[in-house]
Structure formats: structure tokens, C-alpha cells
Design a protein around this motif. Structure first.
Motif, PDB file in Angstrom:
ATOM      1  N   THR A   1     -12.300  56.390  15.386  1.00  0.00           N
ATOM      2  CA  THR A   1     -13.281  57.121  16.187  1.00  0.00           C
ATOM      3  C   THR A   1     -13.645  56.296  17.411  1.00  0.00           C
ATOM      4  O   THR A   1     -14.016  55.132  17.289  1.00  0.00           O
ATOM      5  CB  THR A   1     -14.553  57.401  15.369  1.00  0.00           C
TER       6      THR A   1
ATOM      7  N   ASN B   1     -12.001  64.375   9.373  1.00  0.00           N
ATOM      8  CA  ASN B   1     -12.420  63.921   8.049  1.00  0.00           C
ATOM      9  C   ASN B   1     -11.472  64.431   6.971  1.00  0.00           C
ATOM     10  O   ASN B   1     -11.141  63.709   6.012  1.00  0.00           O
ATOM     11  CB  ASN B   1     -13.852  64.391   7.761  1.00  0.00           C
TER      12      ASN B   1
ATOM     13  N   TYR C   1     -10.869  60.349  19.711  1.00  0.00           N
ATOM     14  CA  TYR C   1     -10.190  59.661  18.617  1.00  0.00           C
ATOM     15  C   TYR C   1      -8.896  59.013  19.113  1.00  0.00           C
ATOM     16  O   TYR C   1      -8.349  59.401  20.152  1.00  0.00           O
ATOM     17  CB  TYR C   1      -9.876  60.645  17.485  1.00  0.00           C
TER      18      TYR C   1
ATOM     19  N   ARG D   1      -8.253  62.316   7.165  1.00  0.00           N
ATOM     20  CA  ARG D   1      -8.459  60.983   6.596  1.00  0.00           C
ATOM     21  C   ARG D   1      -8.458  61.036   5.068  1.00  0.00           C
ATOM     22  O   ARG D   1      -7.909  60.150   4.407  1.00  0.00           O
ATOM     23  CB  ARG D   1      -9.784  60.403   7.106  1.00  0.00           C
ATOM     24  N   LYS D   2      -9.078  62.085   4.519  1.00  0.00           N
ATOM     25  CA  LYS D   2      -9.136  62.219   3.068  1.00  0.00           C
ATOM     26  C   LYS D   2      -7.757  62.494   2.486  1.00  0.00           C
ATOM     27  O   LYS D   2      -7.336  61.848   1.507  1.00  0.00           O
ATOM     28  CB  LYS D   2     -10.110  63.333   2.691  1.00  0.00           C
TER      29      LYS D   2
ATOM     30  N   ASP E   1     -14.341  67.057  14.242  1.00  0.00           N
ATOM     31  CA  ASP E   1     -14.811  66.071  13.269  1.00  0.00           C
ATOM     32  C   ASP E   1     -14.510  66.518  11.845  1.00  0.00           C
ATOM     33  O   ASP E   1     -14.143  65.702  10.996  1.00  0.00           O
ATOM     34  CB  ASP E   1     -16.322  65.844  13.441  1.00  0.00           C
TER      35      ASP E   1
END
Length: 222
Positions: free
Chosen positions: A211, A194, A217, A197-198, A190
Motif C-alpha cells: 500500500t 484485501n 498500490y 492478499r488473502k 481496497d
């Protein structure tokens, strides 16, 4: 990647299908030569596993017909035939490799990986929307902008993009990206998702890494 098994012994085909699906391959099975050839000629497969002796049409015949249309797709014969002449004949018919029954699954798996390995000098490029990942140059771009990723972030993104539109279970991701020695219950996935994605600047309209609650995923453009 998608594999086709053409094998008339259910015990063997079911064993192979289960094992290969656990390795994150998508697997279809045909139990006779005619159905096997029809599926093979659809062009949906990255590799064929062909039994030599099949009802209706032999693996050799399938290989010959398939090679008239598809010259690059790897073919591995699964067979009890073991003479030098038979081996040569199978390879000359268009097969890339040959494994004798009975065989160890791990050996077959390695032979499959070798056949699916990018050729020398060939760029292995994967796309996800406007994201491009090149496994040779080890670079990722979002449009024309290069995205700097750590080694593990790159490996995670590559794994998801290789399995685009398929749900990647958490246990599969841990096994293939972090190795099996990691605790399957860790939240490290996770954290890295994250971070990806950022860095990729994903938004609601470009939610390319989805998700799947309670499972894992999925990389998808849908």
C-alpha cells in the motif's frame, strides 16, 4: 512497459511523453539521433518511437543499427514523409509500423498496443516472487498451488504485475481495471486488494502487494 521516444521537436515529445505516462507507460525521451541510439542499444525498452528526420543521425540509421542487436523490439516511425516509396523504405529498414504527422494520439496509442500485444501462441507470463500469472491460460499459481481468482481479481493482479515496481495510482487502477465509468473515490479497490492478499496468502515476509498511502498500490518483491 518502457518506451523510448526519439524526437527533436520538444512540443511533440513532451505531448507524447505526458500522454503515454498517463496510460501507465514508462517513457524516456532523446532529442537527437546519437543519444537516441545510445539509449536504444541499452536494451531497456519494449518499443521505440522514432522520428525519421533527426539531427546527427536519422531514424533510418538508428533503426538499421538497432536491428543488428535487437530483432524483436517493435519500432514505430513518426514522420511527415508520406510517399509509398518512403513508407516501404521505412518498413524495409526494420520498422514494424509507420504513422504520418500530424496524427491523433488515440491512433498512435492503439498502434502501440497492437505492437505490444503478445504474439499468437506466445505465453504472456508475469512473475512476482513465487506468484506466476499466465494471461493466455488465465491461471495464477503460488508456487505449485493454483489460486482461484474471480475475473476482476485476475485483472487487478495482472495490472499490478504488469507494472511491477511502479506505483499504480488509484485513478489508474480504476480506469484500467474497472473502466472510467466507476467513481474514482470508491473503496472497491481496497476490497479487492484485501481479497487478493488473502487468496495469495501474503504475509509480512511476502508483502508483494504494498500500500502506498494516499496514492495507490505497488507490486514489488522488495
Amino acid at each position: 512497459m518502457r518506451l523510448l521516444i526519439v524526437e527533436d521537436e520538444p512540443g511533440i515529445s513532451n505531448f507524447l511523453k505526458q500522454g503515454l505516462e498517463e496510460e501507465s507507460y514508462v517513457v524516456d525521451v532523446a532529442e537527437n539521433g546519437k543519444n537516441g541510439l545510445e539509449l536504444a542499444l541499452s536494451g531497456d525498452y519494449d518499443l521505440l518511437l522514432l522520428d525519421w528526420m533527426l539531427p546527427g543521425m536519422s531514424g533510418i540509421e538508428i533503426c538499421n543499427q538497432f536491428r543488428k542487436k535487437f530483432t524483436e523490439t517493435p519500432i514505430i516511425f513518426l514522420t511527415a514523409k508520406d510517399t509509398v516509396d518512403e513508407t516501404i523504405f521505412g518498413l524495409q529498414s526494420g520498422a514494424n509500423d509507420y504513422i504520418k504527422k500530424p496524427f491523433h494520439f488515440d491512433e498512435l496509442l492503439e498502434r502501440i498496443k497492437v505492437q505490444l500485444r503478445p504474439k499468437s501462441g506466445e505465453h504472456a507470463i508475469f512473475t512476482l516472487g513465487d506468484i506466476t500469472l499466465n494471461t493466455n491460460s488465465h491461471k495464477v499459481f503460488r508456487g505449485s498451488e493454483e489460486i482461484s481468482l474471480t475475473q476482476k481479481e485476475f485483472a487487478l493482479l495482472e495490472y499490478l504485475m504488469r507494472h511491477k515496481d511502479s506505483v499504480c495510482k488509484r485513478s489508474q487502477i480504476i480506469k484500467n481495471v474497472w473502466d472510467i465509468h466507476f467513481d474514482y473515490n470508491t473503496s472497491v479497490i481496497d476490497v479487492y486488494i484485501n481479497a487478493l492478499r488473502k487468496k495469495l496468502k501474503l504475509s509480512t515476509s511476502t508483502n508483494y502487494i504494498q500500500t502506498i498511502r494516499g496514492i495507490g498500490y505497488m507490486a514489488s518483491e522488495l
